[in-house]
Design a protein around this motif. Structure first.
Motif, PDB file in Angstrom:
ATOM      1  N   PRO A 117      10.601  13.836  22.507  1.00 18.52           N
ATOM      2  CA  PRO A 117      11.922  13.456  21.968  1.00 18.52           C
ATOM      3  C   PRO A 117      11.902  12.146  21.194  1.00 18.52           C
ATOM      4  CG  PRO A 117      12.086  14.129  24.275  1.00 18.52           C
ATOM      5  CD  PRO A 117      10.632  13.984  23.973  1.00 18.52           C
ATOM      6  N   ASP A 118      11.082  11.190  21.653  1.00 21.13           N
ATOM      7  CA  ASP A 118      11.015   9.921  20.929  1.00 21.13           C
ATOM      8  C   ASP A 118      10.431  10.101  19.538  1.00 21.13           C
ATOM      9  OD1 ASP A 118      12.165   8.599  22.988  1.00 21.13           O
ATOM     10  OD2 ASP A 118      10.320   7.778  23.821  1.00 21.13           O
ATOM     11  N   VAL A 119       9.436  10.978  19.440  1.00 21.83           N
ATOM     12  CA  VAL A 119       8.858  11.244  18.125  1.00 21.83           C
ATOM     13  C   VAL A 119       9.875  11.936  17.222  1.00 21.83           C
ATOM     14  CG1 VAL A 119       7.126  12.615  16.902  1.00 21.83           C
ATOM     15  CG2 VAL A 119       6.468  11.287  18.898  1.00 21.83           C
ATOM     16  N   ILE A 120      10.637  12.879  17.821  1.00 23.52           N
ATOM     17  CA  ILE A 120      11.661  13.566  17.038  1.00 23.52           C
ATOM     18  C   ILE A 120      12.714  12.574  16.551  1.00 23.52           C
ATOM     19  CG2 ILE A 120      13.518  15.272  17.157  1.00 23.52           C
ATOM     20  CD1 ILE A 120      11.768  16.887  19.080  1.00 23.52           C
ATOM     21  N   LYS A 121      13.148  11.670  17.442  1.00 19.14           N
ATOM     22  CA  LYS A 121      14.127  10.660  17.020  1.00 19.14           C
ATOM     23  C   LYS A 121      13.527   9.711  15.987  1.00 19.14           C
ATOM     24  CE  LYS A 121      15.156   9.375  21.238  1.00 19.14           C
ATOM     25  NZ  LYS A 121      15.812   8.630  22.353  1.00 19.14           N
ATOM     26  N   HIS A 122      12.225   9.416  16.120  1.00 14.55           N
ATOM     27  CA  HIS A 122      11.571   8.562  15.137  1.00 14.55           C
ATOM     28  C   HIS A 122      11.531   9.235  13.770  1.00 14.55           C
ATOM     29  CE1 HIS A 122       8.940   5.364  13.741  1.00 14.55           C
ATOM     30  NE2 HIS A 122       8.114   6.286  13.259  1.00 14.55           N
ATOM     31  N   LEU A 123      11.250  10.550  13.769  1.00 14.73           N
ATOM     32  CA  LEU A 123      11.271  11.285  12.506  1.00 14.73           C
ATOM     33  C   LEU A 123      12.679  11.309  11.914  1.00 14.73           C
ATOM     34  CD1 LEU A 123       8.963  14.316  13.437  1.00 14.73           C
ATOM     35  CD2 LEU A 123       8.398  12.392  11.936  1.00 14.73           C
ATOM     36  N   GLN A 124      13.677  11.476  12.787  1.00 12.76           N
ATOM     37  CA  GLN A 124      15.055  11.471  12.306  1.00 12.76           C
ATOM     38  C   GLN A 124      15.429  10.120  11.713  1.00 12.76           C
ATOM     39  OE1 GLN A 124      17.232  12.618  15.823  1.00 12.76           O
ATOM     40  NE2 GLN A 124      17.368  14.756  15.188  1.00 12.76           N
ATOM     41  N   SER A 125      15.040   9.045  12.396  1.00  8.80           N
ATOM     42  CA  SER A 125      15.382   7.712  11.886  1.00  8.80           C
ATOM     43  C   SER A 125      14.664   7.423  10.575  1.00  8.80           C
ATOM     44  CB  SER A 125      15.032   6.651  12.928  1.00  8.80           C
ATOM     45  OG  SER A 125      13.645   6.639  13.194  1.00  8.80           O
ATOM     46  N   ASP A 126      13.416   7.899  10.459  1.00  2.00           N
ATOM     47  CA  ASP A 126      12.703   7.702   9.193  1.00  2.00           C
ATOM     48  C   ASP A 126      13.387   8.452   8.062  1.00  2.00           C
ATOM     49  OD1 ASP A 126      10.892   6.075  10.414  1.00  2.00           O
ATOM     50  OD2 ASP A 126       9.322   7.593  10.619  1.00  2.00           O
ATOM     51  N   GLU A 127      13.792   9.680   8.364  1.00  2.00           N
ATOM     52  CA  GLU A 127      14.484  10.458   7.340  1.00  2.00           C
ATOM     53  C   GLU A 127      15.830   9.824   6.995  1.00  2.00           C
ATOM     54  OE1 GLU A 127      16.214  14.997   6.615  1.00  2.00           O
ATOM     55  OE2 GLU A 127      15.284  14.426   8.537  1.00  2.00           O
TER      56      GLU A 127
END
Length: 727
Positions: free
Chosen positions: A455-465
């Protein structure tokens, strides 16, 4: 007169001679009866247990497991041990002992040594022999009781307790963002909530597991679930963060005893051929708990309107409603447990023969009535009970005060739990404990570490996007303009705003840098992640806004006025759809374990526990390498589902192996220790994997793969318990 005295003397002498003869004949009769009972029991035990699968031998001798059904022995209701015509004399042996006492010291029958003269090693040796004999006999009794309505009723009751454990694990992650915002928790203290719950579960697993081996499975489970339900319910009403942490700590402490006690309890009413499959089905309730928590969070938390307040001191927001709803499975299990009996195997282990016999008869009669065979009789008369080794405890009942006696009692119970735990490292279970420790630690470290990392990686990808779509505005000059719309994901630099009005606006992720605000008005403003950096405000009015001082970073305010500033933290999901996304991802990840649960339940008794444990862990480790290709949210969610589906078979088989490798007197203690180790590994995995988010993929992938593969190889070295009776 003298003749009368002589007659009386001769009469008394004759009576004494007759009494002595009767007594001698009675003792001879008792000795013969005991010898016949022991010879018959030994012969039948040999014929019965040399081929356990032969059901015809099982019903030889009228189905009685203890001794022959003859008049010399008597039934379980008649224990006087003498014929109708015999007279009982003071000091005379009165009755045939049960089989559990037949081989022990019988001073009245001329045995060379009684228990009080034996050392502890001899007593433990005799107890071990009794336990091995009980294991074989108990398996046959459970087979006679059958598998039916009673087991299914207990299945759902214990399933609710296991469901509450799954809810407790997920509720922390769902509540954490809202609770942090509602209670104005700084970033430095936000991680305590997740760690404090795991700390409580770690201590609770060890304590309640040990207590279950002392006071009973049902009693321990009732207390621990009551503690969890009370503090979980209380935590939904407290306002301070410190008290909230305290409540969640004890809530985790209570639920920590659910897993070791539930599996120990249920395994002791299952026959050997049913144990692996039905324990695996029981594991599904943990998945149901995760789905329930995800669905309730999805349905309740984002609805900010489900809240009320009592002044500014008391706020009851939607996430608190979610906490109450998540306590319902725990409350349901407590109510249902009050109608269930104690584990008969535990009662036999502590020498409570009659209570265990009554419960086994209840199981038999319940299942037979459900089958339409109420006339079928429970044929067991006596069951082997292991030799009880008494522990001397000094309570100071005469001189000590009541609190001193309570302290001594608590200290004694804790010391007894510790001694039981240390026996898990004695022969012959020492090697199994060490191997299980390695498997539990590696599986927990890899599973929980990656479960947090995903989930942290998914949120990190979301924040980058999200950051890639930020809009920049430079050198703006706006005057006499009314802003009454939402600003989101913007950066305004070197702007000048003269005589502007910002009315009923929402700022989301907006930053003003090096800007000037002169003669402006901010009214009814709601902001989220909004800051003014190095800005200048001149003659500006703020009315009914949440723009507190910390949002003005290195800014200068000249002749500015503030009216009705909303202090505290504001929760709003109106413009934040990430909450829905988090709940949906967790829902999919939990639902993905359903196929793995079904496969493990169907194949547990066919391919074996070890094959499923080792194969599942090795495949999970290999699947980690697919994370190299996870460059988008959808791909990472797919990897998360695949990983959860593969690891669940390892968890199910590990639960089954653990309860089957430990004997009854330390089964819950050993399981509790390993479950506590699981929570410690989870915290360690969260810290290590969480620190690597956004830095590198190589280390988490290699680390998780290595520990899972190594743990799977160690698991293959465990003994196969598929064909063993429950020791």
């Amino acid at each position: 007169m003298e003749e009368t005295y002589k007659d009386r003397t001769s009469l008394m002498k004759g009576a004494k001679d007759i009494a002595k003869e009767v007594k001698r004949q009675a003792v001879k009769k008792v000795n013969k009866a005991v010898d016949r009972a022991q010879d018959g029991y030994t012969q039948r035990s040999y014929n019965r247990f040399q081929d356990e699968e032969d059901d015809d031998d099982y019903y030889v001798q009228g189905g009685n497991y203890g001794v022959e059904a003859n008049d010399d022995e008597g039934s379980s209701e008649a224990t006087e041990g003498h014929d109708e015509d015999d007279e009982i004399y003071e000091g005379e042996y009165q009755g045939i002992p049960n089989i559990g006492q037949g081989k022990d010291g019988m001073v009245a029958l001329g045995q060379p040594m009684c228990d009080e003269y034996k050392d502890r090693h001899e007593l433990e040796t005799e107890r071990k022999a009794d336990e091995e004999e009980l294991a074989q006999q108990y398996e046959l009794i459970i087979q006679e009781c059958g598998h039916g309505r009673f087991q299914w009723a207990l299945f759902f009751v214990l399933g609710m307790a296991l469901m509450a454990d799954g809810v407790e694990v997920f509720v922390v992650g769902f509540v954490l963002p809202s609770a942090e915002t509602d209670m104005c928790i700084p970033n430095s203290g936000s991680g305590w909530l997740g760690d404090i719950v795991y700390l409580g579960m770690m201590v609770g697993a060890f304590f309640w597991g040990g207590l279950a081996d002392k006071v009973g499975r049902r009693q321990s489970l009732l207390i621990c679930m009551s503690v969890n339900g009370f503090f979980a319910f209380l935590s939904s009403f407290v306002q301070g963060y410190g008290f909230f942490l305290f409540c969640r700590l004890f809530s985790g402490f209570g639920i920590g005893g659910a897993v070791p006690t539930v599996f120990s309890y249920f395994s002791e009413v299952l026959a050997r051929e049913k144990r692996g499959e039905h324990l695996s089905w029981l594991c599904m309730f943990w998945m149901i708990g995760g789905i329930y928590a995800s669905a309730m969070a999805w349905a309740i938390i984002p609805h900010y309107g489900w809240s009320f307040s009592m002044g500014s001191a008391y706020q009851f927001h939607s996430w608190r409603v979610f906490v109450i709803v998540c306590a319902l499975p725990c409350v349901s299990s407590v109510v249902a447990l009050t109608f269930m009996p104690e584990s008969p195997r535990f009662l036999l282990e502590v020498g409570k023969h009659d209570e265990a016999w009554m419960i086994l008869k209840q199981i038999h009669d319940t299942n037979m009535r459900a089958r339409g065979q109420p006339e079928k009789v429970f044929t067991v008369n006596r069951i082997k009970t292991p030799k009880q080794i008494d522990e001397l405890i000094e309570i100071e009942s005469d001189t000590g005060t009541w609190y001193r006696r309570c302290f001594v009692r608590i200290r004694t119970e804790l010391y007894g739990i510790w001694l039981t735990f240390m026996r898990c490292f004695n022969y012959p279970v020492k090697d199994n404990t060490i191997k299980l420790t390695a498997v539990w630690f590696t599986l927990s470290f890899g599973y929980y570490g990656l479960s947090v990392w995903f989930p942290d990686v998914i949120k990190h990808l979301q924040s980058d996007e999200y950051a890639s779509r930020v809009k920049h505005f430079r050198n703006e000059e706006v005057s006499h303009f009314v802003f009454n719309f939402t600003l989101e994901n913007q950066i305004h630099s070197n702007g000048e705003y003269i005589n502007d009005r910002f009315i009923m606006m929402k700022f989301k992720s907006v930053t003003f840098e090096d800007s000037l605000f002169k003669n402006c008005v901010f009214e009814d403003i709601t902001s989220l992640n909004t800051y003014f950096r190095n800005c200048t405000f001149i003659n500006t009015t703020f009315y009914n806004t949440d723009l507190e001082q910390y949002k003005f970073v290195d800014s200068e305010l000249i002749n500015c006025t503030f009216f009705h500033i909303r202090t505290g933290c504001q929760i709003s999901f109106d413009d934040d759809y990430s909450a829905y996304w988090i709940y949906f991802v967790n829902f999919l990840g939990t639902l993905a374990v359903l196929p793995g649960n079904i496969v493990s339940a169907l194949l547990m008794d066919r391919i074996g526990r070890l094959t499923m444990l080792g194969g599942s862990m090795v495949l999970s480790g290999i699947s980690c390498f697919f994370l190299w290709f996870g460059t988008s949210e959808s791909m990472m969610i797919g990897m998360l589902c695949l990983y959860n589906g593969l690891t669940i078979s390892a968890w199910n088989s590990l639960d089954v192996i653990t309860v089957e490798l430990y004997p009854t007197d330390r089964r819950a203690t050993g399981f509790g220790f390993l479950n506590a180790l699981c929570k410690a590994a989870a915290v360690l995995g969260n810290l290590i994997f969480g620190s690597l988010v956004g830095i590198t993929k190589a280390i988490p992938i290699l680390l998780a793969s290595t520990v899972l593969v190594c743990g799977g190889l160690v698991g293959l070295r465990l003994p196969d318990t598929r064909t063993q009776v429950l020791m």
